[in-house]
Design a protein around this motif. Structure first.
Motif, PDB file in Angstrom:
ATOM      1  N   MET A  74      18.050   9.370  -1.936  1.00 11.48           N
ATOM      2  CA  MET A  74      17.060   8.314  -2.024  1.00 11.48           C
ATOM      3  C   MET A  74      17.753   6.961  -2.110  1.00 11.48           C
ATOM      4  O   MET A  74      18.833   6.841  -2.639  1.00 11.48           O
ATOM      5  N   SER A  75      17.055   5.959  -1.621  1.00 12.15           N
ATOM      6  CA  SER A  75      17.598   4.608  -1.721  1.00 12.15           C
ATOM      7  C   SER A  75      16.453   3.628  -1.968  1.00 12.15           C
ATOM      8  O   SER A  75      15.282   3.971  -1.811  1.00 12.15           O
ATOM      9  N   VAL A  76      16.836   2.435  -2.336  1.00 14.64           N
ATOM     10  CA  VAL A  76      15.871   1.370  -2.588  1.00 14.64           C
ATOM     11  C   VAL A  76      15.513   0.717  -1.260  1.00 14.64           C
ATOM     12  O   VAL A  76      16.385   0.442  -0.444  1.00 14.64           O
ATOM     13  N   ASN A  77      14.227   0.470  -1.048  1.00 13.64           N
ATOM     14  CA  ASN A  77      13.773  -0.235   0.140  1.00 13.64           C
ATOM     15  C   ASN A  77      13.658  -1.715  -0.209  1.00 13.64           C
ATOM     16  O   ASN A  77      12.884  -2.079  -1.086  1.00 13.64           O
ATOM     17  N   LYS A  78      14.451  -2.561   0.455  1.00 13.22           N
ATOM     18  CA  LYS A  78      14.403  -4.003   0.196  1.00 13.22           C
ATOM     19  C   LYS A  78      13.360  -4.608   1.136  1.00 13.22           C
ATOM     20  O   LYS A  78      13.438  -4.435   2.348  1.00 13.22           O
ATOM     21  N   ILE A  79      12.360  -5.272   0.563  1.00 10.93           N
ATOM     22  CA  ILE A  79      11.315  -5.888   1.383  1.00 10.93           C
ATOM     23  C   ILE A  79      11.139  -7.349   0.976  1.00 10.93           C
ATOM     24  O   ILE A  79      11.626  -7.781  -0.059  1.00 10.93           O
ATOM     25  N   THR A  80      10.405  -8.090   1.798  1.00 15.33           N
ATOM     26  CA  THR A  80      10.142  -9.503   1.505  1.00 15.33           C
ATOM     27  C   THR A  80       8.882  -9.623   0.656  1.00 15.33           C
ATOM     28  O   THR A  80       8.089  -8.677   0.544  1.00 15.33           O
ATOM     29  N   ALA A  81       8.691 -10.799   0.089  1.00 14.65           N
ATOM     30  CA  ALA A  81       7.473 -11.071  -0.679  1.00 14.65           C
ATOM     31  C   ALA A  81       6.242 -10.880   0.208  1.00 14.65           C
ATOM     32  O   ALA A  81       5.230 -10.332  -0.231  1.00 14.65           O
ATOM     33  N   ALA A  82       6.336 -11.306   1.465  1.00 10.01           N
ATOM     34  CA  ALA A  82       5.203 -11.168   2.388  1.00 10.01           C
ATOM     35  C   ALA A  82       4.868  -9.688   2.630  1.00 10.01           C
ATOM     36  O   ALA A  82       3.692  -9.310   2.666  1.00 10.01           O
ATOM     37  N   GLU A  83       5.891  -8.860   2.784  1.00  7.71           N
ATOM     38  CA  GLU A  83       5.657  -7.423   2.987  1.00  7.71           C
ATOM     39  C   GLU A  83       5.035  -6.800   1.739  1.00  7.71           C
ATOM     40  O   GLU A  83       4.142  -5.957   1.831  1.00  7.71           O
ATOM     41  N   ALA A  84       5.512  -7.241   0.565  1.00  4.38           N
ATOM     42  CA  ALA A  84       4.946  -6.734  -0.691  1.00  4.38           C
ATOM     43  C   ALA A  84       3.474  -7.130  -0.800  1.00  4.38           C
ATOM     44  O   ALA A  84       2.630  -6.321  -1.195  1.00  4.38           O
ATOM     45  N   LYS A  85       3.159  -8.355  -0.429  1.00  7.11           N
ATOM     46  CA  LYS A  85       1.777  -8.857  -0.500  1.00  7.11           C
ATOM     47  C   LYS A  85       0.864  -8.023   0.399  1.00  7.11           C
ATOM     48  O   LYS A  85      -0.254  -7.679  -0.004  1.00  7.11           O
ATOM     49  N   VAL A  86       1.328  -7.681   1.589  1.00  6.47           N
ATOM     50  CA  VAL A  86       0.540  -6.843   2.510  1.00  6.47           C
ATOM     51  C   VAL A  86       0.268  -5.483   1.878  1.00  6.47           C
ATOM     52  O   VAL A  86      -0.847  -4.965   1.930  1.00  6.47           O
ATOM     53  N   MET A  87       1.292  -4.896   1.245  1.00  3.56           N
ATOM     54  CA  MET A  87       1.127  -3.586   0.596  1.00  3.56           C
ATOM     55  C   MET A  87       0.126  -3.675  -0.556  1.00  3.56           C
ATOM     56  O   MET A  87      -0.734  -2.813  -0.717  1.00  3.56           O
ATOM     57  N   ILE A  88       0.242  -4.747  -1.355  1.00  3.75           N
ATOM     58  CA  ILE A  88      -0.654  -4.931  -2.495  1.00  3.75           C
ATOM     59  C   ILE A  88      -2.097  -5.119  -2.016  1.00  3.75           C
ATOM     60  O   ILE A  88      -3.027  -4.499  -2.525  1.00  3.75           O
ATOM     61  N   ASP A  89      -2.263  -5.970  -1.013  1.00  6.32           N
ATOM     62  CA  ASP A  89      -3.604  -6.258  -0.502  1.00  6.32           C
ATOM     63  C   ASP A  89      -4.200  -5.091   0.271  1.00  6.32           C
ATOM     64  O   ASP A  89      -5.404  -5.029   0.474  1.00  6.32           O
ATOM     65  N   GLY A  90      -3.327  -4.147   0.692  1.00  4.35           N
ATOM     66  CA  GLY A  90      -3.796  -3.005   1.465  1.00  4.35           C
ATOM     67  C   GLY A  90      -4.544  -1.975   0.634  1.00  4.35           C
ATOM     68  O   GLY A  90      -5.059  -0.994   1.158  1.00  4.35           O
ATOM     69  N   GLY A  91      -4.580  -2.187  -0.669  1.00  6.20           N
ATOM     70  CA  GLY A  91      -5.334  -1.291  -1.526  1.00  6.20           C
ATOM     71  C   GLY A  91      -4.645   0.040  -1.786  1.00  6.20           C
ATOM     72  O   GLY A  91      -5.242   0.968  -2.313  1.00  6.20           O
ATOM     73  N   GLU A  92      -3.385   0.135  -1.414  1.00  2.00           N
ATOM     74  CA  GLU A  92      -2.618   1.367  -1.640  1.00  2.00           C
ATOM     75  C   GLU A  92      -2.464   1.588  -3.149  1.00  2.00           C
ATOM     76  O   GLU A  92      -2.418   0.636  -3.921  1.00  2.00           O
ATOM     77  N   ASP A  93      -2.390   2.836  -3.552  1.00  2.00           N
ATOM     78  CA  ASP A  93      -2.180   3.159  -4.964  1.00  2.00           C
ATOM     79  C   ASP A  93      -0.719   2.904  -5.285  1.00  2.00           C
ATOM     80  O   ASP A  93       0.150   3.701  -4.938  1.00  2.00           O
ATOM     81  N   LEU A  94      -0.446   1.773  -5.903  1.00  4.81           N
ATOM     82  CA  LEU A  94       0.937   1.420  -6.201  1.00  4.81           C
ATOM     83  C   LEU A  94       1.028   0.716  -7.543  1.00  4.81           C
ATOM     84  O   LEU A  94       0.027   0.309  -8.119  1.00  4.81           O
ATOM     85  N   VAL A  95       2.256   0.602  -8.035  1.00  6.93           N
ATOM     86  CA  VAL A  95       2.536  -0.099  -9.280  1.00  6.93           C
ATOM     87  C   VAL A  95       3.381  -1.320  -8.938  1.00  6.93           C
ATOM     88  O   VAL A  95       4.368  -1.214  -8.210  1.00  6.93           O
ATOM     89  N   ILE A  96       2.980  -2.474  -9.475  1.00 11.87           N
ATOM     90  CA  ILE A  96       3.795  -3.684  -9.366  1.00 11.87           C
ATOM     91  C   ILE A  96       4.553  -3.767 -10.683  1.00 11.87           C
ATOM     92  O   ILE A  96       3.946  -3.865 -11.745  1.00 11.87           O
ATOM     93  N   LEU A  97       5.870  -3.674 -10.602  1.00 12.64           N
ATOM     94  CA  LEU A  97       6.691  -3.610 -11.804  1.00 12.64           C
ATOM     95  C   LEU A  97       7.489  -4.894 -11.995  1.00 12.64           C
ATOM     96  O   LEU A  97       8.319  -5.252 -11.161  1.00 12.64           O
ATOM     97  N   ASP A  98       7.214  -5.582 -13.103  1.00  8.20           N
ATOM     98  CA  ASP A  98       7.929  -6.796 -13.481  1.00  8.20           C
ATOM     99  C   ASP A  98       9.022  -6.380 -14.466  1.00  8.20           C
ATOM    100  O   ASP A  98       8.723  -5.767 -15.486  1.00  8.20           O
TER     101      ASP A  98
END
Length: 103
Positions: A1-25
């Protein structure tokens, strides 16, 4: 396994897509209180190993990780992968997040 590095814009699309995910600060409580992404879960990077198994029970859930500038999120994301989490996305620092934050 590895970490997927994405941009803020890609993260925003995933968040807005309604996918079941956790945003971890992974910043400190003080930094989180100054402003964070809506619905973000706070686990400071120094506490990932101790708290992740309890707070993030589903190791196959998509987790989007961020910090202030990207250094701690990269370290925390690697720790999560080492703990057995399978869908980890590091989108760097909140300094690069051009979208709304909660204060």
């Amino acid at each position: 396994m590895s970490v997927n590095k994405i941009t803020a814009a890609e993260a925003k699309v995933m968040i807005d897509g309604g996918e079941d995910l956790v945003i971890l600060d992974v910043r400190t409580q003080e930094e989180y209180d100054q402003g964070h992404i809506e619905n973000a879960v706070l686990i400071p990077d120094t506490e990932i190993s101790a708290k992740a198994p309890t707070v993030l029970a589903d190791q196959n859930q998509t987790i989007l990780v961020y910090c202030r500038t990207g250094r701690r999120s990269a370290e925390a994301a690697k720790k999560l992968v080492d703990l057995g989490y399978t869908h980890i996305y590091d989108f760097g620092g909140i300094v690069d997040w051009p979208y709304e934050v909660v204060k």
